[in-house]
Design an enzyme around this catalytic site. Structure first.
Site, PDB file in Angstrom:
ATOM      1  N   LYS A  13       0.866  -1.188   0.000  1.00  0.00           N
ATOM      2  CA  LYS A  13       0.000   0.000   0.000  1.00  0.00           C
ATOM      3  C   LYS A  13       0.898   1.232   0.000  1.00  0.00           C
ATOM      4  CE  LYS A  13       0.660   1.552   4.387  1.00  0.00           C
ATOM      5  NZ  LYS A  13       0.976   2.728   5.045  1.00  0.00           N
ATOM      6  N   LEU A  45       5.333   0.695   3.563  1.00  0.00           N
ATOM      7  CA  LEU A  45       4.538   0.175   2.443  1.00  0.00           C
ATOM      8  C   LEU A  45       3.582  -0.941   2.867  1.00  0.00           C
ATOM      9  CD1 LEU A  45       7.385   0.123  -0.252  1.00  0.00           C
ATOM     10  CD2 LEU A  45       5.516   1.777  -0.049  1.00  0.00           C
ATOM     11  N   ASP A  62      -3.005  -1.242  10.260  1.00  0.00           N
ATOM     12  CA  ASP A  62      -3.108  -1.246   8.788  1.00  0.00           C
ATOM     13  C   ASP A  62      -3.660  -2.560   8.221  1.00  0.00           C
ATOM     14  OD1 ASP A  62      -2.108   1.284   8.610  1.00  0.00           O
ATOM     15  OD2 ASP A  62      -0.089   0.686   7.970  1.00  0.00           O
TER      16      ASP A  62
HETATM   17  O1  C5P Z   1      -1.132  -0.703  15.108  1.00  0.00           O
HETATM   18  P1  C5P Z   1       0.332  -0.924  14.914  1.00  0.00           P
HETATM   19  O2  C5P Z   1       0.850  -2.098  15.722  1.00  0.00           O
HETATM   20  O3  C5P Z   1       0.733  -1.029  13.496  1.00  0.00           O
HETATM   21  O4  C5P Z   1       1.046   0.365  15.473  1.00  0.00           O
HETATM   22  C1  C5P Z   1       2.414   0.395  15.760  1.00  0.00           C
HETATM   23  C2  C5P Z   1       2.699   1.543  16.690  1.00  0.00           C
HETATM   24  O5  C5P Z   1       2.494   2.783  16.039  1.00  0.00           O
HETATM   25  C3  C5P Z   1       1.780   1.606  17.908  1.00  0.00           C
HETATM   26  O6  C5P Z   1       2.303   0.868  18.976  1.00  0.00           O
HETATM   27  C4  C5P Z   1       1.726   3.080  18.225  1.00  0.00           C
HETATM   28  O7  C5P Z   1       2.881   3.435  18.967  1.00  0.00           O
HETATM   29  C5  C5P Z   1       1.877   3.732  16.883  1.00  0.00           C
HETATM   30  N1  C5P Z   1       0.587   4.144  16.300  1.00  0.00           N
HETATM   31  C6  C5P Z   1      -0.058   5.268  16.798  1.00  0.00           C
HETATM   32  N2  C5P Z   1      -1.256   5.646  16.244  1.00  0.00           N
HETATM   33  C7  C5P Z   1      -1.792   4.955  15.222  1.00  0.00           C
HETATM   34  C8  C5P Z   1      -1.131   3.839  14.690  1.00  0.00           C
HETATM   35  C9  C5P Z   1       0.056   3.461  15.251  1.00  0.00           C
HETATM   36  O8  C5P Z   1       0.417   5.913  17.733  1.00  0.00           O
HETATM   37  N3  C5P Z   1      -2.938   5.381  14.706  1.00  0.00           N
END
Ligand code: C5P
Length: 285
Positions: A10, A99, A136
């Site tokens: 993406k 990505l 994502d």
């Molecule tokens: O959801 P994911 O595990 O991909 O997110 C990784 C990190 O990115 C989270 O632990 C958080 O610190 C940060 N994040 C965030 N706000 C989001 C998505 C991700 O702060 N909307």
């Protein structure tokens, strides 16, 4: 039984941050679309009630740390299955690049196991399960053009972009998303015009799309990794019509309408950046 799933990369067309949430995440508003650079995920049914994962890339773990493994485990738990699976991942999407490669592999595992074990879950159900794996993953389950809100996991489909190409340039660093989000100061951010990006998709207006793409996280990533900003400047100088960083970086995306121009920019950037790709934005609608 063997089954194959494509796991496309993406790119962001916009990424805005609206605020910080009580759960530590950030409230986002981001438009994402799918390109024709993809990992290939192979699923092999195995006798034993176990999950195995192997990827042909030294930066991808071959164990329970892999998001594809976590996806298979979540799927088995949710539907109370005792089947086993061996997951083989051919990595073509650069790792820790912004990505969505890991998320897309996980989403491909959810779609693939749903087929392989005839569970009959809808894409929305798989997306809901995927939300527990990463912000994502729901987008990647649908692999279309969409706006993600909430922490990114609430996905609403949008019109696909006008026919165009993107040059992707990935500097030789990997970035963990949380490192960038941790440095965000919400009051200091730039805000892209999300509504104008949506209008340009509705109107299939490439010029307007290119003029309005933008990413609130760029400044944060640039301050930690100045080379990413240099690549962005090179992309602009090389003549890309719309340039933004994808996700939390470090990949820089240059949008262009015609393949010949994409090739020219690709040739110009290869001297500065090891990993450069020309991809087409997919029309999935
Ligand atoms: O959801 P994911 O595990 O991909 O997110 C990784 C990190 O990115 C989270 O632990 C958080 O610190 C940060 N994040 C965030 N706000 C989001 C998505 C991700 O702060 N909307």
């Amino acid at each position: 039984m063997i089954l194959f799933e494509r796991a496309p990369a993406k790119i962001n067309l916009s990424l805005d941050i609206l605020g910080k949430r009580d759960d530590g995440y950030h409230e986002v508003e981001m438009i994402m679309t799918t390109v024709d650079l993809a990992d290939r995920v192979e699923l092999y049914a195995i006798e034993e009630d176990t999950i195995e994962v192997s990827a042909d890339n030294q930066y991808v773990p071959n164990d329970e740390r892999n998001l594809a493994y976590k996806a298979a485990l979540a799927f088995k738990n949710k539907y109370q299955l005792t089947n086993g699976v061996h997951i083989e991942i051919e990595k073509n999407i650069p790792v820790s690049a912004g990505l969505g490669g890991g998320s897309s592999d996980a989403a491909a595992v959810l779609r693939g196991l749903n087929r392989m074990w005839s569970v009959g879950a809808s894409l929305d159900e798989l997306a809901e399960l995927g939300a527990g794996l990463g912000s994502d993953v729901p987008f990647c389950v649908h692999s279309t053009t969409a706006i993600g809100t909430g922490r990114g996991e609430k996905v609403r489909e949008l019109d696909s972009p006008p026919r165009c190409y993107a040059v992707l340039a990935k500097p030789n660093i990997g970035i963990s998303t949380w490192i960038i989000f941790e440095k965000v100061v919400v009051d200091e951010l730039f805000h892209p015009d999300t509504q104008e990006v949506i209008h340009s998709l509705e109107d299939k207006n490439f010029t307007n799309l290119a003029a309005n793409v933008g990413n609130a996280l760029e400044r944060v990533t640039f301050s930690l990794y100045p080379n990413v900003e240099r690549i962005k400047n090179k992309m602009v100088q090389a003549g890309a019509d719309g340039v933004l960083m994808s996700g939390s970086g470090p990949t820089v995306v240059g949008l262009v309408e015609h393949f010949s121009k994409a090739k020219r920019i690709y040739n110009g950037l290869r001297g500065f950046c090891d990993e450069v790709y020309v991809v087409q934005l997919l029309d999935r609608r």
